[in-house]
Design a protein around this motif. Structure first.
Motif, short mmCIF file in Angstrom:
data_model
loop_
_atom_site.label_atom_id
_atom_site.label_comp_id
_atom_site.label_asym_id
_atom_site.label_seq_id
_atom_site.Cartn_x
_atom_site.Cartn_y
_atom_site.Cartn_z
N GLY A 32 42.03 41.89 9.24
CA GLY A 32 43.14 42.52 8.51
C GLY A 32 42.75 42.95 7.11
N ARG A 33 41.45 43.09 6.86
CA ARG A 33 40.98 43.48 5.53
C ARG A 33 39.80 44.44 5.64
NH1 ARG A 33 41.33 38.13 5.41
NH2 ARG A 33 39.09 37.87 5.55
N SER A 50 33.94 41.52 -1.97
CA SER A 50 35.18 42.22 -2.31
C SER A 50 35.98 42.47 -1.05
CB SER A 50 34.86 43.57 -2.97
OG SER A 50 34.02 43.39 -4.08
N SER A 51 37.31 42.49 -1.20
CA SER A 51 38.17 42.77 -0.05
C SER A 51 39.48 43.39 -0.48
CB SER A 51 38.44 41.48 0.74
OG SER A 51 39.21 40.59 -0.02
N VAL A 52 40.08 44.13 0.45
CA VAL A 52 41.41 44.71 0.28
C VAL A 52 42.17 44.45 1.57
CG1 VAL A 52 42.75 46.81 -0.13
CG2 VAL A 52 40.53 46.54 -1.23
N ALA A 53 43.35 43.85 1.48
CA ALA A 53 44.15 43.51 2.66
C ALA A 53 44.88 44.74 3.19
CB ALA A 53 45.17 42.43 2.32
N SER A 54 44.98 44.81 4.50
CA SER A 54 45.69 45.89 5.16
C SER A 54 47.19 45.76 4.91
CB SER A 54 45.39 45.82 6.65
OG SER A 54 46.11 46.80 7.34
N ALA A 60 40.65 41.14 -3.69
CA ALA A 60 39.90 40.02 -4.26
C ALA A 60 38.48 40.48 -4.50
CB ALA A 60 39.92 38.83 -3.32
N CYS A 61 37.89 39.98 -5.55
CA CYS A 61 36.50 40.28 -5.87
C CYS A 61 35.93 39.11 -6.63
CB CYS A 61 36.38 41.58 -6.67
SG CYS A 61 34.67 42.12 -6.89
#
Length: 168
Positions: A32-33, A50-54, A60-61
């Motif tokens: 989901g990211r 690093s991540s970005v949620a759907s 987050a980084c």
């Protein structure tokens, strides 16, 4: 039975466009990211997860040893921007936008900048970095596979896959 069916490797979908791995060596759409590993611009020995949620675009980084990124304070840092750009190169803008549930302005053809703009317009929240360790672990496992010589022999950690039957 074809060669790839007898091999210990799986077919990999070709990237939408070739990309350079020096800045973003690992990118995936999973859990989901959009998530991955991004090299530091200032220290060759440091990487960021690093991540970005759907859907929510919570981001987050942090470094591989869980220190927060100094640039990710209230908005996307340069590591997340690089991750988005490389994901678009790897998977194509439409697939990244669809996975992250981003609507581009006016229904235009998505691009890395329109995907980022679609997420930034919603004031994304900063997420917890607890998911960084599994992402970094997968990255290290992928690096280990690169050191193996090509072989048709099975890999021990892949033995749980059921054997394929051949039809006579």
């Amino acid at each position: 039975m074809s060669d790839w069916e007898r091999s210990s490797t799986a077919r990999v979908t070709a990237p939408a466009r070739p990309r350079k791995l020096a800045k973003v060596p690992f990118v995936e759409l999973a859990g989901g990211r959009l998530q991955g590993v991004v090299s530091s611009g200032s220290d060759i020995g440091r990487v960021y997860v690093s991540s970005v949620a759907s859907g929510t675009y919570a981001f987050a980084c942090s470094t591989n040893n869980n220190r927060p990124c100094g640039g990710a304070r209230g908005s996307f840092c340069n590591h997340i921007r690089a991750l988005i750009n490389e994901a678009v190169l790897q998977y194509g803008a439409e697939r990244v936008a669809r996975y992250l549930k981003v609507e581009t302005a006016g229904g235009e053809q998505p691009s890395a900048s329109s995907v980022e703009a679609g997420m930034s317009g919603t004031r994304p929240a900063q997420a917890d970095t607890k998911d960084a360790a599994p992402v970094f672990s997968r990255f290290l496992r992928h690096l280990a596979y690169l050191e193996l010589a090509p072989s048709a022999a099975p890999l021990p950690e892949m033995q749980w896959f059921p054997p394929t039957r051949t039809v006579a």
